[in-house]
Design an enzyme around this catalytic site. Structure first.
Site, PDB file in Angstrom:
ATOM      1  N   THR A  91       7.358  -9.227  -3.727  1.00 28.89           N
ATOM      2  CA  THR A  91       8.511 -10.268  -4.513  1.00 28.89           C
ATOM      3  C   THR A  91       9.042 -11.673  -3.320  1.00 28.89           C
ATOM      4  O   THR A  91       9.580 -10.894  -2.330  1.00 28.89           O
ATOM      5  CB  THR A  91       9.399 -10.326  -5.437  1.00 28.89           C
ATOM      6  OG1 THR A  91      10.925  -9.073  -4.967  1.00 28.89           O
ATOM      7  CG2 THR A  91       8.716  -9.668  -5.972  1.00 28.89           C
ATOM      8  N   GLU A 105       5.895  -8.939 -11.043  1.00 28.70           N
ATOM      9  CA  GLU A 105       5.830  -7.483 -11.030  1.00 28.70           C
ATOM     10  C   GLU A 105       4.528  -7.226 -12.432  1.00 28.70           C
ATOM     11  O   GLU A 105       4.264  -6.221 -12.959  1.00 28.70           O
ATOM     12  CB  GLU A 105       7.304  -6.959 -11.567  1.00 28.70           C
ATOM     13  CG  GLU A 105       7.929  -6.606 -10.450  1.00 28.70           C
ATOM     14  CD  GLU A 105       8.995  -8.404 -10.009  1.00 28.70           C
ATOM     15  OE1 GLU A 105       8.286  -9.253 -10.115  1.00 28.70           O
ATOM     16  OE2 GLU A 105       9.933  -8.061  -9.119  1.00 28.70           O
ATOM     17  N   LYS A 162      27.473 -18.032 -16.925  1.00 25.47           N
ATOM     18  CA  LYS A 162      28.915 -18.085 -18.075  1.00 25.47           C
ATOM     19  C   LYS A 162      30.134 -18.624 -17.907  1.00 25.47           C
ATOM     20  O   LYS A 162      31.147 -18.157 -16.877  1.00 25.47           O
ATOM     21  CB  LYS A 162      29.781 -16.233 -17.753  1.00 25.47           C
ATOM     22  CG  LYS A 162      27.767 -15.460 -17.701  1.00 25.47           C
ATOM     23  CD  LYS A 162      27.737 -13.965 -17.143  1.00 25.47           C
ATOM     24  CE  LYS A 162      26.946 -13.257 -16.959  1.00 25.47           C
ATOM     25  NZ  LYS A 162      25.948 -13.887 -15.275  1.00 25.47           N
ATOM     26  N   TRP A 204      28.113 -18.327 -22.747  1.00 21.54           N
ATOM     27  CA  TRP A 204      26.837 -18.661 -21.816  1.00 21.54           C
ATOM     28  C   TRP A 204      25.996 -19.497 -22.036  1.00 21.54           C
ATOM     29  O   TRP A 204      25.235 -20.092 -23.415  1.00 21.54           O
ATOM     30  CB  TRP A 204      25.339 -17.576 -22.112  1.00 21.54           C
ATOM     31  CG  TRP A 204      25.579 -16.095 -21.318  1.00 21.54           C
ATOM     32  CD1 TRP A 204      26.916 -15.492 -20.852  1.00 21.54           C
ATOM     33  CD2 TRP A 204      24.695 -14.817 -21.833  1.00 21.54           C
ATOM     34  NE1 TRP A 204      26.411 -14.156 -20.947  1.00 21.54           N
ATOM     35  CE2 TRP A 204      25.187 -14.118 -20.440  1.00 21.54           C
ATOM     36  CE3 TRP A 204      23.503 -14.848 -21.716  1.00 21.54           C
ATOM     37  CZ2 TRP A 204      25.102 -12.532 -21.189  1.00 21.54           C
ATOM     38  CZ3 TRP A 204      22.960 -13.870 -22.090  1.00 21.54           C
ATOM     39  CH2 TRP A 204      23.572 -12.758 -21.355  1.00 21.54           C
TER      40      TRP A 204
HETATM   41  P1  ADP Z   1       9.604 -14.240  -7.626  1.00 21.45           P
HETATM   42  O1  ADP Z   1       8.798 -13.481  -6.332  1.00 21.45           O
HETATM   43  O2  ADP Z   1       9.992 -15.746  -7.126  1.00 21.45           O
HETATM   44  O3  ADP Z   1      10.333 -13.414  -8.535  1.00 21.45           O
HETATM   45  P2  ADP Z   1       8.009 -14.468  -9.817  1.00 21.45           P
HETATM   46  O4  ADP Z   1       6.721 -15.310  -9.264  1.00 21.45           O
HETATM   47  O5  ADP Z   1       7.510 -13.370  -9.269  1.00 21.45           O
HETATM   48  O6  ADP Z   1       8.468 -14.755  -8.198  1.00 21.45           O
HETATM   49  O7  ADP Z   1       9.097 -15.544 -10.278  1.00 21.45           O
HETATM   50  C1  ADP Z   1       9.111 -15.032 -11.640  1.00 21.45           C
HETATM   51  C2  ADP Z   1       9.862 -15.187 -12.457  1.00 21.45           C
HETATM   52  O8  ADP Z   1       9.789 -16.804 -12.635  1.00 21.45           O
HETATM   53  C3  ADP Z   1      10.168 -14.777 -13.454  1.00 21.45           C
HETATM   54  O9  ADP Z   1      10.711 -13.865 -13.912  1.00 21.45           O
HETATM   55  C4  ADP Z   1      10.756 -16.631 -14.399  1.00 21.45           C
HETATM   56  O10 ADP Z   1      12.395 -16.454 -14.592  1.00 21.45           O
HETATM   57  C5  ADP Z   1      10.073 -17.094 -13.735  1.00 21.45           C
HETATM   58  N1  ADP Z   1       9.292 -18.049 -14.634  1.00 21.45           N
HETATM   59  C6  ADP Z   1       7.419 -18.114 -15.046  1.00 21.45           C
HETATM   60  N2  ADP Z   1       7.424 -18.216 -15.302  1.00 21.45           N
HETATM   61  C7  ADP Z   1       8.233 -19.343 -15.722  1.00 21.45           C
HETATM   62  C8  ADP Z   1       8.133 -20.311 -16.788  1.00 21.45           C
HETATM   63  N3  ADP Z   1       7.520 -20.656 -17.371  1.00 21.45           N
HETATM   64  N4  ADP Z   1       9.514 -20.940 -17.502  1.00 21.45           N
HETATM   65  C9  ADP Z   1      10.573 -20.647 -16.615  1.00 21.45           C
HETATM   66  N5  ADP Z   1      10.351 -19.611 -15.983  1.00 21.45           N
HETATM   67  C10 ADP Z   1       9.271 -18.522 -15.433  1.00 21.45           C
END
Ligand code: ADP
Length: 541
Positions: free
Chosen positions: A185, A328, A436, A441
């Site tokens: 990640t 994940e 916040k 929120w």
């Molecule tokens: P990183 O390595 O930055 O965590 P990921 O690709 O695993 O990269 O990121 C996952 C995150 O990206 C999700 O938990 C969410 O917050 C955000 N995300 C993914 N798809 C969307 C979406 N369609 N809309 C909003 N947020 C998204």
């Protein structure tokens, strides 16, 4: 009583073998570093994957070895997905935009033995090579005549490496739940964490994905999502599984070369993150081009905005499928495909639904809980922590001692969301980004989407900044279309028609560009750090 069916310990190589047998002529198109278009097919990709696997075995590599790729989306990267994982080693994909310190950490943590590297990225590794403790060899993705002059240890060209490989290599039978691939990640805070996928989880995820995005066997797929990020959303597995034509853009992700590739290869289905589509749409707008072959586009990774959705629909007649997932989760969790009910809705009603992140694909369970872990109702309003569970969701991070899930197997995504009566999930924010303010929120995503609808706004980012009275208050960062500042009040007036008054940002800052991370996501923490004292010191704000 136990069922009488056969045991299943799959090897992903069975996918490319299937494609060779049943879709041998289906094309795999790559734009190479030189800009030239390379054409191959599943028959050749499979044979070359076998040659690569046998070359690795001959060279002494074994099941469980971790072998890295620092590569672009091209046919060679696809071959590595199968050649490396298929012989039982683990394909570890590296992102070339990583900060050098993170790259060193990741390569040492994973204990990579080989790095397959694209020629333009050789200098990245040359700068790090003395700190890479486990790498024995570097294989440059080119043929012998293109070999760069390099100091990298035991450097050899990819084509020489596989040249004497066995075309008839037979894939091994792997242990149940054998590891297949490793991705880290992005680690916006702390060290990056590895997610070790198995052959079985990747195949299950691919099969489920095929049911969730209106994919047809005749589709030609533009794979803009990088093979180095969350296994390109599974496309390298379900593409060959379903015999889909793959079109890969290599290094050229700007509007013009993407349009050119889409047009000449008759792309019908395009996958990517919003920032890439913004570049493509801007190119089309400025040059009066229409995406005539594209029927559907899958957008995920960050929230889809109304203006992007509208432009795809109204200008290009492209249906947008919003999707959500994360590293994940292999990554797919939810998708938003058109339903029968949507057909009789007004555009506005339909768009309101399409902006939601969608419904879970079969195999993924979702729930939203409050801070104390209590389930929240599916009422479209109660927001809380989004928890997930399923066979392609991680149990624990690579080399971690403890599970990353609770005792019932739920993984906390770090996202704040709501579920509604119809089963749709909407992401409101990442838990660390939600603002916040006075005990309530504010969703930074909703506020960004509202700002993004302003005709002069090219990009928007909202961050919660500490405030002496309200705990935190929103600050809006804007990049305008022209790069020049515009009247702040006009933006506030515009926002006031879209969001509650107490959501309005206390300050608007114009920037030439916003900070993006290695996977194209906004790096909000950089802005938060830079402006952290702004409201504290500026009491009138
Ligand atoms: P990183 O390595 O930055 O965590 P990921 O690709 O695993 O990269 O990121 C996952 C995150 O990206 C999700 O938990 C969410 O917050 C955000 N995300 C993914 N798809 C969307 C979406 N369609 N809309 C909003 N947020 C998204």
């Amino acid at each position: 009583m136990i069922g009488d069916m056969q045991k299943w310990s799959p090897n992903v190589a069975s996918i490319i073998e299937h494609a060779k047998q049943f879709h041998p002529e289906t094309e795999v198109i790559s734009r190479m570093v030189s800009g030239d278009i390379h054409r191959t097919n599943y028959d050749e990709v499979c044979i070359r994957s076998r040659k690569l696997a046998s070359a690795l075995v001959k060279d002494g590599y074994k099941e469980g070895d971790v072998i890295a790729t620092l590569a672009l989306n091209t046919y060679r990267h696809l071959e590595m997905y199968y050649g490396i994982s298929g012989m039982g080693a683990v394909t570890h994909t590296l992102n070339f935009r990583l900060h050098p310190e993170q790259a060193v950490y990741i390569i040492n943590h994973a204990e990579d033995k080989i790095i397959f590297v694209e020629a333009p990225f050789v200098p990245i590794l040359e700068a790090l090579k003395d700190q890479l403790n486990t790498v024995e060899k570097y294989i440059i993705l080119c043929d012998q005549s293109e070999m760069p002059d390099t100091q990298l240890k035991n450097a050899i060209s990819y084509e020489s490496y596989i040249e004497d490989g066995d075309e008839n290599y037979e894939w091994p039978q792997l242990k149940d739940d054998a590891a297949c691939a490793l991705c880290y990640t992005s680690g916006t805070t702390g060290n990056p964490k590895g997610v070790l996928y198995s052959h079985k989880s990747n195949i299950l995820h691919a099969q489920a994905s095929l049911t969730a995005m209106l994919i047809k066997p005749s589709d030609s797929i533009l794979m803009v999502v990088p093979l180095f990020h969350v296994l390109a959303w599974g496309i390298p597995y379900y593409g060959p599984m379903f015999g889909l034509k793959l079109v890969m853009p290599g290094m050229q992700m700007e509007g013009e070369p993407l349009f050119d590739l889409i047009d000449r290869e008759d792309v019908s289905l395009a996958f990517g993150v919003p920032t890439i589509w913004m570049g493509l749409l801007a190119y089309c707008r400025e040059n009066n081009k229409i995406l005539s072959s594209v029927k559907n586009t899958i957008i995920g990774g960050s929230a889809l905005s109304l203006s992007t959705l509208q432009e795809f629909d109204e200008v290009h007649d492209v249906n947008v499928i919003h999707a959500w997932g994360m590293t994940e989760m292999s990554p797919l969790g939810t998708t938003n495909v058109p339903t029968l009910e949507m057909e009789s809705m007004s555009k506005e009603e339909k768009y309101a639904i399409q902006l939601k992140q969608g419904k879970p694909i079969y195999g993924v369970e979702l729930k939203v809980v409050d801070d104390a872990g209590n389930d929240l109702p599916h009422d479209g309003e109660s927001q809380g922590h989004l928890l997930v569970r399923g066979p392609w969701i991680l149990q624990k991070y690579f080399k971690a001692e403890n599970d990353a899930v609770d005792k019932d197997g739920w993984f906390d995504t770090g996202d704040i969301s709501v579920l509604d009566q119809d089963g749709y999930m909407t992401i409101k924010d990442r838990a660390k980004d939600v603002i916040k303010s006075g005990g309530e929120w504010i969703s930074s995503i909703d506020l960004e989407n509202a700002a993004f609808g302003h005709p002069e706004v090219a990009e928007a980012c909202v961050v919660g900044i500490p405030h002496p009275k309200w705990d935190e208050r929103p600050m809006l960062f804007i990049v305008t279309n022209t790069g020049e500042e515009i009247d702040k009040q006009s933006i506030l007036d515009f926002l006031a028609s879209k969001v509650a008054k107490w959501w309005l940002p206390d300050e608007i800052i114009f920037l030439k560009e916003l900070p993006h991370g290695a996977t194209g996501k906004l790096q909000k923490f950089e802005l938060r750090d830079e402006y952290t004292n702004y409201y504290m010191e500026n009491k009138n704000a």
